[in-house]
Design an enzyme around this catalytic site. Structure first.
Site, PDB file in Angstrom:
ATOM      1  N   GLU A 269       3.122  19.947  -6.972  1.00  0.00           N
ATOM      2  CA  GLU A 269       3.761  20.830  -7.965  1.00  0.00           C
ATOM      3  C   GLU A 269       2.959  20.917  -9.266  1.00  0.00           C
ATOM      4  O   GLU A 269       3.378  20.410 -10.304  1.00  0.00           O
ATOM      5  CB  GLU A 269       5.196  20.393  -8.238  1.00  0.00           C
ATOM      6  CG  GLU A 269       6.102  20.519  -7.023  1.00  0.00           C
ATOM      7  CD  GLU A 269       7.573  20.439  -7.373  1.00  0.00           C
ATOM      8  OE1 GLU A 269       7.994  21.192  -8.278  1.00  0.00           O
ATOM      9  OE2 GLU A 269       8.279  19.634  -6.763  1.00  0.00           O
ATOM     10  N   HIS A 271       1.671  22.342 -12.725  1.00  0.00           N
ATOM     11  CA  HIS A 271       2.275  23.188 -13.762  1.00  0.00           C
ATOM     12  C   HIS A 271       1.245  23.555 -14.834  1.00  0.00           C
ATOM     13  O   HIS A 271       0.554  24.543 -14.720  1.00  0.00           O
ATOM     14  CB  HIS A 271       3.495  22.496 -14.364  1.00  0.00           C
ATOM     15  CG  HIS A 271       4.651  22.404 -13.443  1.00  0.00           C
ATOM     16  ND1 HIS A 271       5.319  23.507 -12.958  1.00  0.00           N
ATOM     17  CD2 HIS A 271       5.279  21.331 -12.888  1.00  0.00           C
ATOM     18  CE1 HIS A 271       6.304  23.137 -12.156  1.00  0.00           C
ATOM     19  NE2 HIS A 271       6.299  21.813 -12.095  1.00  0.00           N
ATOM     20  N   GLU A 286       3.502  17.528 -11.261  1.00  0.00           N
ATOM     21  CA  GLU A 286       4.842  16.987 -11.492  1.00  0.00           C
ATOM     22  C   GLU A 286       5.034  15.632 -10.816  1.00  0.00           C
ATOM     23  O   GLU A 286       5.906  14.854 -11.202  1.00  0.00           O
ATOM     24  CB  GLU A 286       5.907  17.976 -11.020  1.00  0.00           C
ATOM     25  CG  GLU A 286       7.297  17.621 -11.508  1.00  0.00           C
ATOM     26  CD  GLU A 286       8.306  18.738 -11.347  1.00  0.00           C
ATOM     27  OE1 GLU A 286       9.504  18.429 -11.274  1.00  0.00           O
ATOM     28  OE2 GLU A 286       7.899  19.912 -11.300  1.00  0.00           O
TER      29      GLU A 286
END
EC number: 4.2.99.-
Length: 299
Positions: A269, A271, A286
């Protein structure tokens, strides 16, 4: 381009939701832990420092290097903008109106920081001394998200729920420019050396280019489910972006040529994304690591 080497640096735990990352001139990487309620620093020699925040659930999200060389960040739930000194001294600046949910933040050409208020339908401007001005946008419910300084002297922002981008300055009223795709859901935005704006369209898996003449060119990625999120421009004319939904870091040239780099761990994940003073690309995962991408000579 040369091959790319990826190296991960664990800096947090998955439950702390590592989110934003920014580079400062001293070569340090600063990052936000959205659920860990802290700001972190990775020094050039690999030392990790943490700076707890005073709010129980401030939700620090986006972070950037300010005109003063210090990290500035938004706290969406605490309704504030924060600043840290290298020694850990913290200053918090509460927004004038409640529940504005500040998110994206970027340094402007005017020596101030500009930020987007997701729930307030406003763009904010804060001096390095903490004086805040707010500007109402003509679109309601547009969900202003990320910010970038344009080569034209204006500040540019994305409107995630309005499928548009906008521009503003302290002396120029906000202007709104719809994107070509109704389902674009733009998030990240960055300016290239030619003055064009590049937009990460999370809704339809594409990167869009908005040139100085207002023309929009859309570059579809390998999958509509890639969910491109944050964008950063390097000195060589490439735009780098995180593919939140595809577990990759992507790259697009000013000519529109794309490449992707798979992350080692499934479900990382990615970001936030940033470029350090040496031209290395850093992304916040993440799962709790910062990943560095750097060019390596071909075999």
């Amino acid at each position: 381009m040369n091959q790319v080497e990826m190296t991960e640096f664990p800096v947090g735990k998955p439950e702390e939701a590592l989110y934003g990352v920014a580079s400062t001139p001293d070569g340090a990487l600063w990052f936000t832990l959205a659920k860990g309620n802290a700001i972190g620093r990775l020094s050039p020699d690999g030392e990790v420092s943490r700076f707890p925040l005073p709010h129980a659930d401030g939700q620090p999200t986006t972070i950037t290097c300010g005109p003063d060389g210090r990290p500035w960040f938004t706290l969406s739930s605490a309704n504030a903008v924060g600043r840290l000194s290298p020694d850990g001294a913290l200053r918090m600046f509460e927004l004038p109106r409640p529940a504005s949910r500040p998110f994206g933040i970027a340094a402007g050409h005017d020596g101030c920081l500009w930020f987007a208020e997701m729930a307030g339908d406003r763009i904010g401007r804060i001096t390095i001394d903490g004086d805040i001005e707010e500007y109402d946008l003509p679109v309601k419910g547009g969900y202003p998200s990320c910010m970038a300084a344009g080569r034209d002297g204006l500040m540019w922002f994305t409107l995630n729920q309005a499928g548009a981008i906008g521009s503003i300055s302290a002396t120029a009223a906000p202007r709104i420019f719809p994107l070509g795709a109704a389902d674009a859901a733009p998030v990240g935005i960055a300016s290239d050396a030619q003055g064009a704006l590049w937009i990460a369209q999370a809704g339809n898996g594409a990167i869009a280019r908005f040139d100085a003449g207002g023309r929009i060119t859309e570059f579809p990625l390998h999958s509509r489910a890639a969910r491109p999120h944050a964008l950063a421009a390097d000195a060589a004319g490439n735009l780098w972006f995180t593919e939140w939904g595809a577990n990759r870091i992507g790259r697009i040239s000013e000519a529109g040529d794309t490449a992707g780099y798979e992350l080692a761990a499934p479900g990382s994940e990615p970001h936030g994304i940033a470029i350090d003073p040496h031209g290395c690309v850093w992304a916040a995962l993440e799962t709790g690591s910062l990943v560095r991408l750097q060019a390596s000579p071909r075999d």
